[in-house]
Design a protein around this motif. Sequence first.
Motif, PDB file in Angstrom:
ATOM      1  N   LEU A 133       0.839  -1.198   0.000  1.00 36.14           N
ATOM      2  CA  LEU A 133       0.000   0.000   0.000  1.00 36.14           C
ATOM      3  C   LEU A 133       0.872   1.245   0.000  1.00 36.14           C
ATOM      4  N   GLU A 134       1.923   1.212   0.839  1.00 37.66           N
ATOM      5  CA  GLU A 134       2.807   2.373   0.948  1.00 37.66           C
ATOM      6  C   GLU A 134       3.509   2.642  -0.383  1.00 37.66           C
ATOM      7  N   SER A 135       3.932   1.579  -1.056  1.00 37.13           N
ATOM      8  CA  SER A 135       4.663   1.808  -2.318  1.00 37.13           C
ATOM      9  C   SER A 135       3.715   2.378  -3.368  1.00 37.13           C
ATOM     10  N   GLU A 136       2.443   1.972  -3.330  1.00 38.61           N
ATOM     11  CA  GLU A 136       1.491   2.546  -4.288  1.00 38.61           C
ATOM     12  C   GLU A 136       1.219   4.015  -3.958  1.00 38.61           C
ATOM     13  N   LEU A 137       1.136   4.317  -2.666  1.00 38.04           N
ATOM     14  CA  LEU A 137       0.949   5.718  -2.259  1.00 38.04           C
ATOM     15  C   LEU A 137       2.154   6.544  -2.701  1.00 38.04           C
ATOM     16  N   ASN A 138       3.356   5.991  -2.545  1.00 35.13           N
ATOM     17  CA  ASN A 138       4.570   6.705  -2.952  1.00 35.13           C
ATOM     18  C   ASN A 138       4.587   6.924  -4.452  1.00 35.13           C
ATOM     19  N   MET A 139       4.124   5.908  -5.200  1.00 40.07           N
ATOM     20  CA  MET A 139       4.103   6.002  -6.657  1.00 40.07           C
ATOM     21  C   MET A 139       3.188   7.125  -7.115  1.00 40.07           C
ATOM     22  N   ASN A 140       2.013   7.205  -6.427  1.00 39.48           N
ATOM     23  CA  ASN A 140       1.058   8.245  -6.799  1.00 39.48           C
ATOM     24  C   ASN A 140       1.472   9.599  -6.279  1.00 39.48           C
TER      25      ASN A 140
ATOM     26  N   LYS B  51      -1.936  13.776  12.064  1.00 40.93           N
ATOM     27  CA  LYS B  51      -0.597  13.508  11.505  1.00 40.93           C
ATOM     28  C   LYS B  51      -0.719  12.845  10.143  1.00 40.93           C
ATOM     29  N   ALA B  52      -1.668  11.948  10.010  1.00 39.78           N
ATOM     30  CA  ALA B  52      -1.882  11.293   8.712  1.00 39.78           C
ATOM     31  C   ALA B  52      -2.339  12.320   7.678  1.00 39.78           C
ATOM     32  N   GLN B  53      -3.179  13.255   8.103  1.00 39.96           N
ATOM     33  CA  GLN B  53      -3.643  14.307   7.190  1.00 39.96           C
ATOM     34  C   GLN B  53      -2.487  15.198   6.740  1.00 39.96           C
ATOM     35  N   ASN B  54      -1.463  15.284   7.597  1.00 39.84           N
ATOM     36  CA  ASN B  54      -0.273  16.066   7.230  1.00 39.84           C
ATOM     37  C   ASN B  54       0.739  15.257   6.433  1.00 39.84           C
ATOM     38  N   GLY B  55       0.388  14.009   6.146  1.00 43.62           N
ATOM     39  CA  GLY B  55       1.240  13.188   5.285  1.00 43.62           C
ATOM     40  C   GLY B  55       2.217  12.289   5.988  1.00 43.62           C
ATOM     41  N   GLU B  56       2.112  12.155   7.315  1.00 37.91           N
ATOM     42  CA  GLU B  56       3.076  11.305   8.037  1.00 37.91           C
ATOM     43  C   GLU B  56       2.768   9.829   7.804  1.00 37.91           C
ATOM     44  N   ARG B  57       3.729   9.123   7.228  1.00 33.60           N
ATOM     45  CA  ARG B  57       3.523   7.725   6.867  1.00 33.60           C
ATOM     46  C   ARG B  57       3.312   6.846   8.104  1.00 33.60           C
ATOM     47  N   ALA B  58       4.010   7.145   9.180  1.00 30.92           N
ATOM     48  CA  ALA B  58       3.890   6.327  10.394  1.00 30.92           C
ATOM     49  C   ALA B  58       2.456   6.366  10.914  1.00 30.92           C
ATOM     50  N   ALA B  59       1.847   7.543  10.863  1.00 29.23           N
ATOM     51  CA  ALA B  59       0.461   7.692  11.316  1.00 29.23           C
ATOM     52  C   ALA B  59      -0.481   6.929  10.394  1.00 29.23           C
ATOM     53  N   MET B  60      -0.202   6.994   9.102  1.00 29.80           N
ATOM     54  CA  MET B  60      -1.031   6.253   8.124  1.00 29.80           C
ATOM     55  C   MET B  60      -0.941   4.759   8.403  1.00 29.80           C
ATOM     56  N   GLU B  61       0.272   4.313   8.746  1.00 30.79           N
ATOM     57  CA  GLU B  61       0.434   2.888   9.010  1.00 30.79           C
ATOM     58  C   GLU B  61      -0.369   2.478  10.242  1.00 30.79           C
ATOM     59  N   VAL B  62      -0.408   3.332  11.250  1.00 32.85           N
ATOM     60  CA  VAL B  62      -1.196   3.035  12.460  1.00 32.85           C
ATOM     61  C   VAL B  62      -2.670   2.870  12.086  1.00 32.85           C
ATOM     62  N   ILE B  63      -3.144   3.770  11.246  1.00 26.55           N
ATOM     63  CA  ILE B  63      -4.548   3.703  10.801  1.00 26.55           C
ATOM     64  C   ILE B  63      -4.786   2.398  10.051  1.00 26.55           C
ATOM     65  N   TYR B  64      -3.882   2.076   9.152  1.00 21.56           N
ATOM     66  CA  TYR B  64      -4.017   0.849   8.357  1.00 21.56           C
ATOM     67  C   TYR B  64      -4.032  -0.379   9.266  1.00 21.56           C
ATOM     68  N   LEU B  65      -3.087  -0.439  10.207  1.00 19.76           N
ATOM     69  CA  LEU B  65      -2.998  -1.610  11.087  1.00 19.76           C
ATOM     70  C   LEU B  65      -4.198  -1.701  12.032  1.00 19.76           C
ATOM     71  N   SER B  66      -4.803  -0.562  12.347  1.00 15.69           N
ATOM     72  CA  SER B  66      -5.957  -0.564  13.261  1.00 15.69           C
ATOM     73  C   SER B  66      -7.220  -1.093  12.590  1.00 15.69           C
ATOM     74  N   TYR B  67      -7.392  -0.771  11.324  1.00 15.51           N
ATOM     75  CA  TYR B  67      -8.679  -1.080  10.689  1.00 15.51           C
ATOM     76  C   TYR B  67      -8.626  -2.073   9.527  1.00 15.51           C
ATOM     77  N   SER B  68      -7.435  -2.507   9.142  1.00 15.81           N
ATOM     78  CA  SER B  68      -7.368  -3.400   7.987  1.00 15.81           C
ATOM     79  C   SER B  68      -7.973  -4.772   8.308  1.00 15.81           C
ATOM     80  N   LYS B  69      -7.769  -5.255   9.538  1.00  9.21           N
ATOM     81  CA  LYS B  69      -8.328  -6.569   9.857  1.00  9.21           C
ATOM     82  C   LYS B  69      -9.862  -6.555   9.891  1.00  9.21           C
ATOM     83  N   PRO B  70     -10.502  -5.588  10.593  1.00 10.72           N
ATOM     84  CA  PRO B  70     -11.978  -5.564  10.533  1.00 10.72           C
ATOM     85  C   PRO B  70     -12.500  -5.350   9.114  1.00 10.72           C
ATOM     86  N   CYS B  71     -11.738  -4.612   8.330  1.00  7.28           N
ATOM     87  CA  CYS B  71     -12.129  -4.400   6.937  1.00  7.28           C
ATOM     88  C   CYS B  71     -12.078  -5.740   6.189  1.00  7.28           C
ATOM     89  N   TYR B  72     -11.018  -6.511   6.429  1.00  5.24           N
ATOM     90  CA  TYR B  72     -10.855  -7.813   5.783  1.00  5.24           C
ATOM     91  C   TYR B  72     -11.963  -8.773   6.218  1.00  5.24           C
TER      92      TYR B  72
END
Lengths: 200, 190
Positions: free
Chosen positions: A60-67, B18-39
């Motif tokens: 996902l991160e690599s696709e975000l980086n690509m875009n 932080k995710a809205q400001n583009g911080e990847r670490a924050a985005m990853e936290v969001i992904y890890l928090s909700y990807s399993k319930p989404c799946y």
Amino acid sequence: MHLTDLEMLTLKNAVKSNSESEHLHNCSACQKRYENRLLFTQKLAKTYDSLEFEPKWEALESELNMNGDNDMDKPKPRLAEKWEHFLIAFAASLCIVVISPSLINTLESSHVKTKIKLSIEENKNLQERLSLVTPKSPYQLLNHQTLKLKLQDLDQQIQLSYLEDVSETEKLQLWESRKQLLLRFIEKMGGHQKTRTEVV
Amino acid sequence: MSEYKGFGQAIDASVITKAQNGERAAMEVIYLSYSKPCYQMAMRLTANPQASQDIVHEVFLKVLKKIKQFELLGSFSGWVRKIALNEAVDYIKRNSRSNAETETVDELISTHHYFEHQWWESIRDLEKLTAKLSPNARAVLFLHEVEGLTHSEIAHLFDKSERFSKQMLFRALAQLKAMSAIKELKNASD
């Protein structure tokens, strides 16, 4: 008269009417059925609870980086700007079609090549119709954005298919997939004009 | 060990900012928090592991690209869940033949027998049985029973009528009940 199964099913997700509440309060048979109904829901809710899931953050991160992060920083674009990226990708697909030596050197039948040219033309027409479509609700806007992402993906696949010199049939399939994607979306949004190849 | 809360898990507002400001670490936290319930939601609706992975990927591409549009006053998990629902239903619509509405809802309204007994208790592997349902019936069953959507909301998601939603729900119940009866017969004769 007892509550029907449909009424039982609707009770949980909607506000009970006075008559339904009163009946449930006074009818032990329907109370039992309602409890069973809730137990059924609980059992369903437990499905896939112990499911193993492997997060794929790196992909996902690599696709975000690509875009690029630029997509995130832009304010909500005007309609023309919204389509800028995939219009460029579509134009790139067309350029590769025109200049690709594989078109000149292919040994496949001219029938398939004619079909590809027709499909490209239809894609161009549908693209023009699409640029006139304006989403009217948040749901339509979401579909609009989904379409954009899918078209970008398809355009990349089309470009790759020419660069990697795959068969004409495979290229035609990709162009046709693109066309169907546009057609379905336009029909859903209320544009019902048919293209030349559609059977009435 | 903390209890798994699925979409009920809250995310600190600072992570979203932080995710809205583009911080990847924050985005990853969001992904890890909700990807399993989404799946899990995608698996319930599609019963297809590969499709569910694709749905999760598409959902979070959208979530992370549109995150600047999210206003902190609303429920973030609710927003993510809504995107996930739309994506999963879009997949089902693309990949299933539409069901002709041949049964009248009047026939369904009059039944009283689905909750008189706990017929589902004999089902040991409900995941396998629900996977055998038709795509639309399975999706409507889980959307109504587990995700708590009304028939009106389901109809809107599928671009169909409320009658379609009710019909699919009853079709799912009828198929599940029939399959559980067959299983019981098989178990009894073994």
